[in-house]
Motif scaffolding. Structure first.
Motif, PDB file in Angstrom:
ATOM      1  N   ILE A   1      43.226  34.567  42.878  1.00  0.00           N
ATOM      2  CA  ILE A   1      42.985  33.737  41.730  1.00  0.00           C
ATOM      3  C   ILE A   1      41.710  33.201  41.560  1.00  0.00           C
ATOM      4  CG2 ILE A   1      43.892  31.772  40.406  1.00  0.00           C
ATOM      5  CD1 ILE A   1      46.374  32.516  41.482  1.00  0.00           C
ATOM      6  N   LEU A   2      41.139  32.408  42.614  1.00  0.00           N
ATOM      7  CA  LEU A   2      39.962  31.874  42.188  1.00  0.00           C
ATOM      8  C   LEU A   2      38.604  32.820  42.283  1.00  0.00           C
ATOM      9  CD1 LEU A   2      38.334  29.219  42.642  1.00  0.00           C
ATOM     10  CD2 LEU A   2      37.921  29.525  45.300  1.00  0.00           C
ATOM     11  N   SER A   3      38.887  33.794  43.032  1.00  0.00           N
ATOM     12  CA  SER A   3      37.918  34.862  43.082  1.00  0.00           C
ATOM     13  C   SER A   3      38.017  35.492  41.454  1.00  0.00           C
ATOM     14  CB  SER A   3      38.192  36.074  43.909  1.00  0.00           C
ATOM     15  OG  SER A   3      37.062  37.041  43.700  1.00  0.00           O
ATOM     16  N   VAL A   4      39.130  35.856  40.884  1.00  0.00           N
ATOM     17  CA  VAL A   4      38.820  36.312  39.483  1.00  0.00           C
ATOM     18  C   VAL A   4      38.339  35.443  38.537  1.00  0.00           C
ATOM     19  CG1 VAL A   4      40.563  36.934  37.699  1.00  0.00           C
ATOM     20  CG2 VAL A   4      40.953  37.973  39.982  1.00  0.00           C
ATOM     21  N   SER A   5      38.606  34.191  38.916  1.00  0.00           N
ATOM     22  CA  SER A   5      38.286  33.054  37.975  1.00  0.00           C
ATOM     23  C   SER A   5      36.600  33.004  37.942  1.00  0.00           C
ATOM     24  CB  SER A   5      38.830  31.921  38.210  1.00  0.00           C
ATOM     25  OG  SER A   5      40.440  31.894  38.357  1.00  0.00           O
ATOM     26  N   THR A   6      36.213  32.977  39.109  1.00  0.00           N
ATOM     27  CA  THR A   6      34.735  32.844  39.470  1.00  0.00           C
ATOM     28  C   THR A   6      33.904  34.167  39.516  1.00  0.00           C
ATOM     29  OG1 THR A   6      34.887  32.915  41.930  1.00  0.00           O
ATOM     30  CG2 THR A   6      35.191  30.857  40.941  1.00  0.00           C
ATOM     31  N   GLY A   7      34.462  35.122  39.555  1.00  0.00           N
ATOM     32  CA  GLY A   7      33.715  36.362  39.698  1.00  0.00           C
ATOM     33  C   GLY A   7      32.746  36.515  40.863  1.00  0.00           C
ATOM     34  N   THR A   8      33.145  35.880  41.799  1.00  0.00           N
ATOM     35  CA  THR A   8      32.105  36.151  43.090  1.00  0.00           C
ATOM     36  C   THR A   8      32.997  36.001  44.368  1.00  0.00           C
ATOM     37  OG1 THR A   8      30.473  35.049  44.260  1.00  0.00           O
ATOM     38  CG2 THR A   8      31.596  33.634  42.778  1.00  0.00           C
ATOM     39  N   SER A   9      33.058  37.105  45.237  1.00  0.00           N
ATOM     40  CA  SER A   9      33.861  37.323  46.283  1.00  0.00           C
ATOM     41  C   SER A   9      33.260  36.229  47.399  1.00  0.00           C
ATOM     42  CB  SER A   9      33.951  38.678  46.906  1.00  0.00           C
ATOM     43  OG  SER A   9      32.687  39.116  46.932  1.00  0.00           O
ATOM     44  N   ILE A  10      31.920  36.284  47.696  1.00  0.00           N
ATOM     45  CA  ILE A  10      31.173  35.412  48.515  1.00  0.00           C
ATOM     46  C   ILE A  10      31.612  34.003  48.281  1.00  0.00           C
ATOM     47  CG2 ILE A  10      29.174  35.042  49.765  1.00  0.00           C
ATOM     48  CD1 ILE A  10      30.374  37.915  50.449  1.00  0.00           C
ATOM     49  N   GLY A  11      31.173  33.687  47.149  1.00  0.00           N
ATOM     50  CA  GLY A  11      31.511  32.090  46.609  1.00  0.00           C
ATOM     51  C   GLY A  11      32.816  31.749  46.948  1.00  0.00           C
ATOM     52  N   THR A  12      33.678  32.539  46.440  1.00  0.00           N
ATOM     53  CA  THR A  12      35.224  32.293  46.854  1.00  0.00           C
ATOM     54  C   THR A  12      35.619  32.123  48.449  1.00  0.00           C
ATOM     55  OG1 THR A  12      35.878  33.314  44.816  1.00  0.00           O
ATOM     56  CG2 THR A  12      37.519  33.026  46.769  1.00  0.00           C
TER      57      THR A  12
END
Length: 248
Positions: A129-140
Motif C-alpha cells: 500500500i505504501l509503495s503504491v501510494s509513494t511510487g518508490t520501492s526503495i523509499g518504501t
C-alpha cells in the motif's frame, strides 16, 4: 552519408558487444555491496553509476565517441522525464512517510489485533500500500523497515518472513503504482499512457502477489499465533488520510 558523418568515430568497445555487460556488472556489484553493508541509500548509488560509466570509458575504443554518446544521452528528453519522475516520487514518498502514513498502517494492524504468525502478511499489505501510494520501492523499504520490522520481531514473527514481506510488497506496489518513475518512463518510452501500462502490469503483479499471499497464509496457519502486538506503541489513525494524496 556526408564526409563529416563518415569521419565521425563509431562507438565500439574492446571485447565487442559482450563487453557492454561489464559496466552494468560493476554497477550491480556496487549496489549489492551497498545493500549488504547497510548503505543502500539513493545518494550512495551515484558513485556506483559513475564507476560503471568510467569502466565503459576505459573499454571504449574511441573515447570521443563514448563521451559524445554520453552527452547526447544526458541531454535527451527521456532522461529529463526519468529524473523528474524520480524526484517527484521521492518528494511524495518523503511527504507521506513524514505525515504519519506508516504509523497509521501500524495502528490499523494493532487495532485489528494481528498475532505474530499473521504479522508478515499484514506487513506485506502495508508495504504494498505504501509503495503504491509513494511510487518508490526503495523509499518504501527504507521508510517501513524501521517501523514494522522491530514491531513484528517484538511479537515473535519470523524475521526472514518479515524482510521478504517488506521487500516483496514494496516491489509489487511499485510495479503498479501510477506515480512510479518506472511506470511513467515505460509509458513515455512506449508511446502510450500510464493507465494502459498499469493495466498491462496488473496481471503479472497480481499473480506474484497472489502466490505470495497464499504462501504467507500457509506459513501463518502452520505457525504459532504468539502474543498480540504491543498496544502501547505511539501510533494513531490520522496518517491514513494521506492515502488520498496519490488517489487525487
Amino acid at each position: 552519408m556526408t564526409e563529416q558523418q563518415s569521419a565521425e568515430p563509431r562507438l565500439r568497445f574492446y571485447g565487442g558487444v559482450p563487453a557492454l555487460f561489464i559496466p552494468f556488472a560493476v554497477m550491480l556489484v556496487g549496489i549489492l555491496w551497498l545493500g549488504f553493508t547497510g548503505l543502500a541509500f539513493p545518494e550512495a548509488f551515484w558513485p556506483m553509476v559513475l564507476a560503471g560509466l568510467f569502466v565503459g570509458l576505459l573499454l571504449a575504443r574511441s573515447k570521443q565517441a563514448y563521451v559524445d554518446a554520453l552527452v547526447s544521452g544526458v541531454g535527451s528528453h527521456m532522461l529529463a522525464v526519468i529524473l523528474l519522475a524520480w524526484f517527484l516520487a521521492g518528494i511524495l514518498g518523503t511527504l507521506l512517510s513524514q505525515t504519519g502514513l506508516i504509523e497509521g498502517l501500524v495502528w490499523l494492524s494493532l487495532t485489528i489485533g494481528v498475532a505474530a504468525a499473521w504479522f508478515p502478511l499484514v506487513t506485506f499489505f502495508a508495504s504494498a500500500i505504501l509503495s503504491v501510494s509513494t511510487g518508490t520501492s526503495i523509499g518504501t523499504i527504507l521508510a517501513i523497515t524501521p517501523v514494522l520490522f522491530p514491531a513484528g520481531f517484538e511479537v515473535g514473527a519470523d524475521p526472514l518472513l518479515l524482510l521478504g514481506a517488506i521487500i516483496g510488497g514494496a516491489f509489487v506496489g511499485d510495479n503498479i503504482a501510477p506515480i512510479s518513475d518506472t511506470t511513467i518512463v515505460s509509458a513515455y518510452s512506449q508511446g502510450t499512457d500510464i493507465r494502459k501500462v498499469v493495466r498491462s502490469r496488473l496481471k503479472y503483479a497480481g499473480v506474484a502477489a497472489g502466490i505470495t499471499v497464499l504462501l504467507y497464509i500457509g506459513f501463518a496457519l502452520g505457525g504459532t499465533t504468539g502474543a498480540q502486538p504491543p498496544t502501547e506503541a505511539e501510533v494513531g489513525p490520522t496518517g491514513l488520510i494521506m492515502l488520498l494524496a496519490p488517489a487525487c
